[in-house]
Design a protein around this motif. Structure first.
Motif, PDB file in Angstrom:
ATOM      1  N   ALA A 153       7.818  -1.122   3.523  1.00  0.00           N
ATOM      2  CA  ALA A 153       6.699  -0.170   3.653  1.00  0.00           C
ATOM      3  C   ALA A 153       5.926  -0.465   4.935  1.00  0.00           C
ATOM      4  CB  ALA A 153       5.786  -0.289   2.445  1.00  0.00           C
ATOM      5  N   PRO A 154       5.312   0.558   5.541  1.00  0.00           N
ATOM      6  CA  PRO A 154       5.258   1.964   5.141  1.00  0.00           C
ATOM      7  C   PRO A 154       6.527   2.713   5.540  1.00  0.00           C
ATOM      8  CG  PRO A 154       4.007   1.664   7.136  1.00  0.00           C
ATOM      9  CD  PRO A 154       4.478   0.297   6.734  1.00  0.00           C
ATOM     10  N   ALA A 211       2.559   5.162   2.378  1.00  0.00           N
ATOM     11  CA  ALA A 211       2.274   3.737   2.215  1.00  0.00           C
ATOM     12  C   ALA A 211       3.098   3.100   1.108  1.00  0.00           C
ATOM     13  CB  ALA A 211       0.784   3.532   1.930  1.00  0.00           C
ATOM     14  N   THR A 212       3.579   3.902   0.170  1.00  0.00           N
ATOM     15  CA  THR A 212       4.266   3.346  -0.986  1.00  0.00           C
ATOM     16  C   THR A 212       5.576   4.091  -1.259  1.00  0.00           C
ATOM     17  OG1 THR A 212       3.197   4.825  -2.574  1.00  0.00           O
ATOM     18  CG2 THR A 212       2.043   2.772  -2.020  1.00  0.00           C
ATOM     19  N   GLU A 220       6.258   5.185  -4.175  1.00  0.00           N
ATOM     20  CA  GLU A 220       5.861   6.293  -5.042  1.00  0.00           C
ATOM     21  C   GLU A 220       5.569   7.543  -4.224  1.00  0.00           C
ATOM     22  OE1 GLU A 220       5.260   2.582  -7.363  1.00  0.00           O
ATOM     23  OE2 GLU A 220       4.848   3.210  -5.300  1.00  0.00           O
ATOM     24  N   GLU A 221       4.839   7.396  -3.130  1.00  0.00           N
ATOM     25  CA  GLU A 221       4.541   8.538  -2.263  1.00  0.00           C
ATOM     26  C   GLU A 221       5.821   9.103  -1.657  1.00  0.00           C
ATOM     27  OE1 GLU A 221       1.476   7.870   0.691  1.00  0.00           O
ATOM     28  OE2 GLU A 221       0.522   6.386  -0.605  1.00  0.00           O
TER      29      GLU A 221
END
Length: 360
Positions: free
Chosen positions: A287-288, A296-297, A299-300
């Motif tokens: 990450a990122p 940033a994650t 999940e995103e």
């Protein structure tokens, strides 16, 4: 008595001359250039999916060359003010990527892209997000004279600093047969070291390629199914490398300001918005995400492919999920399963390999 003393003096002088001559001969003797060939180590099953790692004819791997390249990878005197090395933006604990969104230069200047991970790049034919270099040797050259990164106007000062360091002339001779340091041998050594940064020892490898079904829990198994099927991830993140090494537009922006590959292919509109498909190996540590680190994650990142793709982005790739539709691709449970699977791509032995760490 006087004659005996004279003979003794002559004998002592003769012995001293012999000793001096021997020392002079030893000093004049050049060290032997005899590098030891090195074979990159990776599992046997890799050969089912990949050819042997390509090695340039003019830069064969040697123990001496790799050892020198490792030192240079961590050498801060490559930067204009002696504060940054390659490892500053390519950190081992982050799978040789940069945890900062935009990599910083020696005076705090920010670039516009996130530094890519260095993993299994020996099989890659194009370097950087935009593919502007063809070899690892060429890739190693650019940051040294980049006006934002290491900020040297040219290589002259860099080479002087290395030449004046007592340890380097001998190491360059052992690796390349010359005491005279030049930029070609610097980049060749760094490229040799980077070709050894091999990662094929994750739980995913043990499960998928080696058949050890005990290393995955049920959620990770479901996540692999999402990866292969409903998530359509393996269209681009394929085979053993978990990348196809192609350049694709994955629908980040309707009007990209960074043209990616289009910026270096003579303004070809068909390349605008295309960036290199990164490997998913060790993805939880890199990450990122994306060329500009906008996510940033993980999940995103997963949510982007699930519901955030800009369908009107120029040259959007046909392999991108939802390129022929809209709405959510995955359920909440499928996203959680996929995220669990992505954690299995971590190779702890790669992240902690002492042969890759700072030798100083």
């Amino acid at each position: 008595m006087m004659k005996r003393k004279s003979r003794n003096n002559r004998f002592s002088i003769a012995m001293l001359c012999l000793l001096l001559a021997a020392c002079q001969k030893e000093d004049d003797q050049q060290p032997i250039y005899d590098p030891t060939a090195l074979q990159v180590d990776y599992p046997q099953w890799i050969r089912i999916y990949l050819d042997e790692i390509p090695i340039p004819a003019d830069n064969p791997l040697t123990e001496e060359g790799v050892a020198l390249g490792r030192m240079l990878f961590y050498e801060k005197n490559l930067s204009a003010d002696g504060t940054q090395s390659c490892a500053t933006c390519h950190r081992q604990e982050n799978a040789f990527s940069d945890p900062e969104r935009f990599s910083k230069g020696i005076d705090g200047s920010l670039g516009t892209r996130n530094a890519m991970a260095i993993i299994n790049l020996g099989w890659s034919e194009k370097m950087f997000w935009d593919g502007r270099r063809n070899t690892l040797e060429e890739q190693a050259h650019d940051p040294v004279v980049n006006p934002i990164e290491m900020k040297n106007k040219n290589w002259v000062g860099v080479l002087q600093r290395l030449q004046n360091d007592s340890k380097y002339p001998k190491l360059f001779f052992e690796a390349f047969g010359t005491f005279q340091i030049d930029s070609t041998h610097v980049t060749k050594a760094i490229a040799q070291f980077e070709r050894t940064l091999i990662s094929f020892n994750s739980r995913f490898d043990h499960y998928y390629f080696e058949g050890d079904t005990t290393v995955f829990n049920e959620q990770e198994k479901r996540g692999l199914e999402v990866f292969l099927h409903s998530g359509e991830c393996n269209h681009c993140h394929s085979d053993a490398l978990l990348t196809d090494n192609f350049f694709r537009n994955n629908g980040l922006d309707e009007a990209p300001t960074d043209l990616g590959m289009g910026s270096i292919t003579n303004g070809s509109a068909t390349d605008n918005g295309k960036f290199k498909v990164t490997t998913l190996r060790n993805i939880a540590q890199t990450a990122p995400y994306m060329h500009d680190g906008r996510f940033a994650t993980l999940e995103e990142t997963v949510e982007h492919y699930n519901s955030g793709i800009k369908m009107n982005s120029p040259n959007i790739d046909e392999s991108v999920p939802l390129a022929d539709g809209g709405g959510d691709l995955l359920t909440a449970e499928q996203k959680a399963d996929l995220l669990a699977f992505l954690q299995t791509l971590t190779d702890e032995s790669f992240l902690n390999n002492p042969n890759f760490s700072d030798p100083n």
